[in-house]
Design an enzyme around this catalytic site. Structure first.
Site, PDB file in Angstrom:
ATOM      1  N   GLU A   1     -12.030  23.201  -9.017  1.00  0.00           N
ATOM      2  CA  GLU A   1     -12.600  23.586 -10.579  1.00  0.00           C
ATOM      3  C   GLU A   1     -13.906  24.180 -10.573  1.00  0.00           C
ATOM      4  O   GLU A   1     -14.197  24.930 -11.424  1.00  0.00           O
ATOM      5  CB  GLU A   1     -12.385  22.122 -11.330  1.00  0.00           C
ATOM      6  CG  GLU A   1     -12.488  22.455 -13.067  1.00  0.00           C
ATOM      7  CD  GLU A   1     -13.994  22.348 -13.452  1.00  0.00           C
ATOM      8  OE1 GLU A   1     -14.191  23.012 -14.891  1.00  0.00           O
ATOM      9  OE2 GLU A   1     -14.940  22.174 -13.004  1.00  0.00           O
TER      10      GLU A   1
ATOM     11  N   ASP B   1     -19.132  13.974 -13.678  1.00  0.00           N
ATOM     12  CA  ASP B   1     -18.242  15.494 -13.695  1.00  0.00           C
ATOM     13  C   ASP B   1     -17.735  15.624 -12.353  1.00  0.00           C
ATOM     14  O   ASP B   1     -18.181  16.193 -11.533  1.00  0.00           O
ATOM     15  CB  ASP B   1     -19.390  16.564 -13.960  1.00  0.00           C
ATOM     16  CG  ASP B   1     -18.534  17.842 -14.021  1.00  0.00           C
ATOM     17  OD1 ASP B   1     -17.335  18.047 -13.824  1.00  0.00           O
ATOM     18  OD2 ASP B   1     -19.206  18.948 -13.808  1.00  0.00           O
TER      19      ASP B   1
ATOM     20  N   ASP C   1     -13.240  15.672 -19.155  1.00  0.00           N
ATOM     21  CA  ASP C   1     -14.050  16.243 -18.108  1.00  0.00           C
ATOM     22  C   ASP C   1     -15.374  16.860 -18.938  1.00  0.00           C
ATOM     23  O   ASP C   1     -15.436  18.112 -18.758  1.00  0.00           O
ATOM     24  CB  ASP C   1     -13.365  17.272 -17.486  1.00  0.00           C
ATOM     25  CG  ASP C   1     -14.110  18.017 -16.516  1.00  0.00           C
ATOM     26  OD1 ASP C   1     -15.228  17.661 -15.780  1.00  0.00           O
ATOM     27  OD2 ASP C   1     -13.675  19.292 -16.069  1.00  0.00           O
TER      28      ASP C   1
ATOM     29  N   THR D   1     -42.575  37.810   3.944  1.00  0.00           N
ATOM     30  CA  THR D   1     -42.789  39.139   3.290  1.00  0.00           C
ATOM     31  C   THR D   1     -41.943  39.903   4.085  1.00  0.00           C
ATOM     32  O   THR D   1     -42.072  40.589   5.032  1.00  0.00           O
ATOM     33  CB  THR D   1     -44.475  39.618   4.124  1.00  0.00           C
ATOM     34  OG1 THR D   1     -44.287  39.281   5.390  1.00  0.00           O
ATOM     35  CG2 THR D   1     -45.452  38.938   3.113  1.00  0.00           C
TER      36      THR D   1
ATOM     37  N   ASP E   1     -13.430  17.899  -7.086  1.00  0.00           N
ATOM     38  CA  ASP E   1     -14.527  18.651  -6.362  1.00  0.00           C
ATOM     39  C   ASP E   1     -15.957  18.532  -7.341  1.00  0.00           C
ATOM     40  O   ASP E   1     -15.622  17.953  -8.446  1.00  0.00           O
ATOM     41  CB  ASP E   1     -14.166  19.915  -6.360  1.00  0.00           C
ATOM     42  CG  ASP E   1     -13.953  20.907  -7.568  1.00  0.00           C
ATOM     43  OD1 ASP E   1     -13.290  20.255  -8.281  1.00  0.00           O
ATOM     44  OD2 ASP E   1     -14.370  22.036  -7.699  1.00  0.00           O
TER      45      ASP E   1
END
Ligand SMILES: C[C@H](N)C(=O)N[C@@H](Cc1c[nH]cn1)C(=O)O
Ligand code: ZN
Ligand code: ZN
Length: 475
Positions: A166, A132, A195, A330, A101
């Protein structure tokens, strides 16, 4: 032992195939944090299973139950992929962990190219997950594929544990591993995880420490729905004002954590450690330039490294429910949820940190005397991890690095967290090593995440040589 020159040439010849493998992986937007991408995480796991099966691995998807999202929707958790390659009783078994993931990403966050199309620029491969952790997972597959094509007898059995959650706290993974302690994990002799990242851009390293992570939500609700600030402003106690005040009391301008009882939990720094840190090759100016930061909290190299690895840090991440888009809406938000986390170090524990954080915020809330509804709660916490880097397993990693780069690695810690690292160490009672292949400027989790082609290719070589070195390793 296979001749390195020959191995290196075979890997070089396959560069286009390896880049194409990473391209196909990056194209699957397996973002675990977003419900709309949950199917893509499943797809990514199926796709990787097929890649592993092509290597001859036996694969099993371990089902992982359901997950309740903050809005109450229930999602299926992605299965954990177990794969086994080789079951020779005369060989030792290596367990490789990685995750499939990725963090969320969108072009409009400021990427220079589509985050889910692997894009080559100046010898770098840009894309979410490139470093990663899809790049390193593909590098393992590349390494095994090459050794097999060279008809080399890999001197170890290999097991893979690949997960899809993860980046969202590894939900369910520990329970699955605990259940498989005496089966799938029973013969594991070494665990290796790629990793994390090098400390610099040219010198490889091995990592033996990680910080843990404690993550918190602070919820403040004012009323039933958002309000027009012109019509209702000045009549209600605004939740955003309460929350901003609370969050501003967490750290001071220097980044020092203000929560009572946190610093007392940190193991005292020894003179030996300071000497170790002094020897680390780390250029503080390079680091600042890479980040394009105006100024670091200190110019002292040892202090910066210790702030990254050896001391806790607190980061404020965001506010759910707050207006964050362009323009000038706003509105008074009806409910806001502040998110912050602490990276924790020895001897801190999530339990002790949770108590300090909750007590401190309750104390502040009492001081604030706001009539709004207030709630603070931890999401998942993980402990820090330290390994014995003098273990022969680390020597196998170091030899592989020496063979490929001609240099000894730096021995470093990592400021990030991979909670399952400690789980592997505790369940197998064997050594765990972090063997990163990406560079310090890869910008994981950020815009324009990349992996250098050289890192991807040399990383594949290091992993292949490491697999061969393990044949001679007695842990
Ligand atoms: C170091 C590793 N590649 C990583 O990025 N770990 C994450 C783990 C995490 C925990 N919750 C969400 N992600 C990290 O350190 O943030
Ligand atoms: Zn990762
Ligand atoms: Zn990550």
């Amino acid at each position: 032992m296979v001749e390195f020159k020959k191995l290196s040439e075979c890997i070089e010849k396959k560069q286009e195939i390896f880049i194409d493998r990473l391209r196909r992986a990056v194209e699957i937007p397996s973002v675990s944090a977003e419900a709309g991408h949950r199917n893509d995480v499943f797809r990514m796991i199926d796709w990787t299973q097929k890649e592993l099966e092509k290597l001859g691995a036996t694969c099993e998807q371990i089902q992982n139950g359901k997950q309740e999202m903050p809005d109450g929707t229930i999602l299926d958790l992605p299965p954990v992929l177990f794969a086994t390659l080789g079951q020779d009783k005369s060989k030792k078994t290596l367990c490789i962990y990685g995750h499939l993931d990725v963090q969320p990403a969108a072009l409009c966050d400021g990427w220079d190219s589509d985050p889910f199309k692997l894009t080559e620029r100046d010898g770098k491969l840009y894309g979410r997950g490139s470093t990663d952790d899809k790049g390193p997972v593909m590098a393992w597959i590349n390494a095994i594929e090459t050794l097999q094509e060279m008809k080399v007898d890999i001197p170890i059995n290999i097991k893979f544990v690949l997960e899809g959650m993860e980046e969202s706290g590894s939900v369910g993974l520990d329970d699955i591993l605990i259940k498989h302690k005496d089966s799938f994990l029973s013969d594991v002799e070494f665990t290796c995880i790629s990793d994390s990242y090098w400390l610099g851009k040219s010198k490889p390293c091995l990592a033996y420490g990680l910080r843990g992570l404690c993550y918190y939500c602070v919820e403040i609700s004012v009323c039933q729905q958002d309000l027009h600030s012109g019509v209702f402003g000045g009549t209600v106690h605004e939740g955003m004002a309460d929350l901003c005040w609370l969050m501003s009391q967490l750290i001071d301008a220097e980044g020092t954590i203000k929560i009572d009882g946190i610093h007392e939990q940190v193991a005292p720094v020894t003179a030996e450690e300071i000497e170790l840190y002094k020897k680390i090759d780390f250029d503080i100016d390079d680091y600042r330039n890479d980040l394009k930061a105006h100024k670091l909290v200190t110019d002292d190299k040892v202090k910066i490294l210790m702030n990254r690895w050896r001391f806790p840090s607190l980061s404020i991440h965001g506010i759910e429910g707050a207006f964050a888009g362009p323009g000038a809406k706003t509105v008074i938000p009806a409910k806001v949820v502040g998110k912050f986390s602490l990276r924790i170090v020895p001897d801190m524990t999530p339990k002790a940190v949770d108590k300090c954080v909750i007590d401190y915020l309750n104390k502040l809330w009492a001081q604030r005397k706001s009539p709004n509804q207030f709630k603070v709660y931890p999401t998942k916490g993980s402990k820090p991890w330290l390994a014995d880097y003098k273990n022969p397993h680390y020597q196998a990693g170091a030899k592989a690095i020496k063979t490929v780069f001609g240099t000894e690695p730096d021995y470093i810690c990592e400021g990030g967290s991979i909670p399952v690292t400690l789980t592997f160490q505790e369940l197998t009672q064997k050594n765990v090593m972090l063997l990163p292949i990406g560079a310090c400027d890869d910008m994981a989790h950020s815009q324009n995440e990349k992996i250098n082609i050289t890192n991807y290719m040399d990383g594949t070589k290091v992993l292949a040589v490491y697999l061969m070195e393990l044949g001679n390793c007695s842990s």
